[in-house]
Scaffold this motif. Structure first.
Motif, PDB file in Angstrom:
ATOM      1  N   ILE A   1      -2.205  -3.897  -7.399  1.00 21.43           N
ATOM      2  CA  ILE A   1      -1.205  -4.443  -6.793  1.00 21.43           C
ATOM      3  C   ILE A   1      -1.404  -4.350  -5.174  1.00 21.43           C
ATOM      4  O   ILE A   1      -1.659  -3.023  -4.940  1.00 21.43           O
ATOM      5  CB  ILE A   1       0.233  -3.486  -7.202  1.00 21.43           C
ATOM      6  N   LEU A   2      -1.445  -5.272  -4.643  1.00 16.13           N
ATOM      7  CA  LEU A   2      -1.622  -5.216  -3.305  1.00 16.13           C
ATOM      8  C   LEU A   2      -0.608  -5.604  -2.278  1.00 16.13           C
ATOM      9  O   LEU A   2       0.021  -6.537  -2.770  1.00 16.13           O
ATOM     10  CB  LEU A   2      -2.807  -6.519  -2.861  1.00 16.13           C
ATOM     11  N   VAL A   3      -0.324  -4.845  -1.079  1.00 18.94           N
ATOM     12  CA  VAL A   3       0.938  -5.008  -0.310  1.00 18.94           C
ATOM     13  C   VAL A   3       0.637  -5.073   1.086  1.00 18.94           C
ATOM     14  O   VAL A   3      -0.181  -4.528   1.592  1.00 18.94           O
ATOM     15  CB  VAL A   3       1.850  -3.482  -0.433  1.00 18.94           C
ATOM     16  N   ASP A   4       1.118  -6.488   1.530  1.00 15.45           N
ATOM     17  CA  ASP A   4       0.862  -6.462   3.151  1.00 15.45           C
ATOM     18  C   ASP A   4       2.245  -5.849   3.529  1.00 15.45           C
ATOM     19  O   ASP A   4       3.288  -6.018   3.426  1.00 15.45           O
ATOM     20  CB  ASP A   4       1.468  -8.156   3.269  1.00 15.45           C
ATOM     21  N   GLY A   5       1.768  -4.635   4.229  1.00 13.09           N
ATOM     22  CA  GLY A   5       2.697  -3.436   4.691  1.00 13.09           C
ATOM     23  C   GLY A   5       3.569  -3.951   5.807  1.00 13.09           C
ATOM     24  O   GLY A   5       4.882  -3.717   5.592  1.00 13.09           O
ATOM     25  N   GLY A   6       3.073  -4.914   6.672  1.00 14.20           N
ATOM     26  CA  GLY A   6       4.136  -5.476   7.793  1.00 14.20           C
ATOM     27  C   GLY A   6       5.254  -6.221   6.996  1.00 14.20           C
ATOM     28  O   GLY A   6       6.231  -5.834   7.594  1.00 14.20           O
ATOM     29  N   TYR A   7       4.663  -6.848   6.192  1.00 14.04           N
ATOM     30  CA  TYR A   7       5.796  -7.692   5.561  1.00 14.04           C
ATOM     31  C   TYR A   7       6.708  -7.035   4.732  1.00 14.04           C
ATOM     32  O   TYR A   7       8.018  -6.958   4.910  1.00 14.04           O
ATOM     33  CB  TYR A   7       5.306  -8.778   4.689  1.00 14.04           C
ATOM     34  N   TYR A   8       6.238  -5.953   3.820  1.00 15.09           N
ATOM     35  CA  TYR A   8       7.058  -5.251   3.122  1.00 15.09           C
ATOM     36  C   TYR A   8       8.080  -4.335   4.076  1.00 15.09           C
ATOM     37  O   TYR A   8       9.289  -4.150   3.712  1.00 15.09           O
ATOM     38  CB  TYR A   8       6.218  -4.269   2.463  1.00 15.09           C
ATOM     39  N   ARG A   9       7.892  -3.705   5.167  1.00 11.72           N
ATOM     40  CA  ARG A   9       8.605  -2.943   5.979  1.00 11.72           C
ATOM     41  C   ARG A   9       9.647  -3.568   6.587  1.00 11.72           C
ATOM     42  O   ARG A   9      10.734  -3.127   6.552  1.00 11.72           O
ATOM     43  CB  ARG A   9       7.730  -1.993   6.845  1.00 11.72           C
ATOM     44  N   LYS A  10       9.355  -5.010   7.066  1.00  8.55           N
ATOM     45  CA  LYS A  10      10.331  -5.824   7.860  1.00  8.55           C
ATOM     46  C   LYS A  10      11.370  -6.010   6.647  1.00  8.55           C
ATOM     47  O   LYS A  10      12.598  -6.065   6.778  1.00  8.55           O
ATOM     48  CB  LYS A  10       9.775  -6.997   8.379  1.00  8.55           C
ATOM     49  N   ARG A  11      10.823  -6.515   5.540  1.00  7.00           N
ATOM     50  CA  ARG A  11      11.872  -6.803   4.414  1.00  7.00           C
ATOM     51  C   ARG A  11      12.648  -5.852   3.769  1.00  7.00           C
ATOM     52  O   ARG A  11      13.926  -6.154   3.529  1.00  7.00           O
ATOM     53  CB  ARG A  11      10.921  -7.658   3.202  1.00  7.00           C
TER      54      ARG A  11
END
Length: 228
Positions: free
Chosen positions: A5-15
């Motif tokens: 599982i790969l997570v784009d952290g910047g996108y995840y935190r904003k969402r």
């Protein structure tokens, strides 16, 4: 079956901030960790499938610690002492101590860091609805460019695919920069699933993924809400 599982952290935190509001670093880290495990259970062709977790890869840039001039207040802002930096460092620390989590950090292009008018404020100024003299500190947003995050995501997708380390990859992200890597993974026989956290994606992206899946109805019920 093994899953990465790969997570784009910047996108995840904003969402997450958009949907759930302000949380502590530990709450956001725990939410991400538990959310990723929900992807391990899925239904394929009407059958329940349980995947084994290979690893969770989290990609982000470290918080900035530079002094930046604010054109709205005409003051210097020292980001090394901000609550935002402290929050991010605690969040990364909590996440790094969780089992089977790997953190991958890119860099911030320091020359790109600056405050700029938010789009809606700029439109008001251009339309004559907001005088330049009436612009407030809250009309500005911090702008910066990341370096290396997308590249690291692409390299890990390629490595996992070529080495046959996993059977499936879930990418938690929201843009189309991953398409070349997704196409490569699929050619290598990897099941590639995108999780946009409830946000709609471009129609043609469905040609390059094996599925679109979001595991939390809260994200799906608020697909377009943005962080102000």
């Amino acid at each position: 079956m093994s899953m990465a599982i790969l997570v784009d952290g910047g996108y995840y935190r904003k969402r997450v901030a958009s949907v759930y509001g302000v949380e502590t670093p530990r709450e956001t880290a725990d939410r991400l960790y538990n959310y990723c495990f929900r992807h391990l259970k899925e239904k394929i062709d009407g059958k329940d499938v349980r995947n084994d977790l290979y690893r969770i890869f989290y990609y982000d840039c470290p918080p900035i610690d530079k002094i930046v001039y604010h054109p709205g207040t005409h003051k210097q802002v020292d980001f090394s002492r901000t609550d935002t930096k402290q929050w991010a460092e605690e969040f990364y620390d909590v996440l790094a101590h969780k089992r089977k989590v790997a953190l991958r950090f890119g860099e911030i292009n320091e020359s790109s860091i600056h405050f700029q008018l938010k789009d809606r404020s700029l439109r008001k100024v251009l339309d004559g609805k907001l005088a330049v003299s009436d612009v407030q500190e809250t009309d500005f947003t911090l702008s910066m460019q990341q370096k290396g995050v997308d590249m690291r995501i692409g390299l890990d997708i390629a490595s996992l695919s070529f080495k046959k380390q996993v059977n499936s990859i879930v990418l938690i992200a929201g843009d189309s920069d991953f398409v070349p890597a997704a196409k490569l993974a699929r050619r290598e026989g990897i099941d590639f699933v995108l999780d946009s956290l409830g946000r709609p994606i471009k129609e043609n992206l469905s040609l390059h993924i094996d599925g679109l899946r979001t595991c939390d109805s809260q994200f799906s019920s608020r697909p377009d809400k943005k962080v102000k």
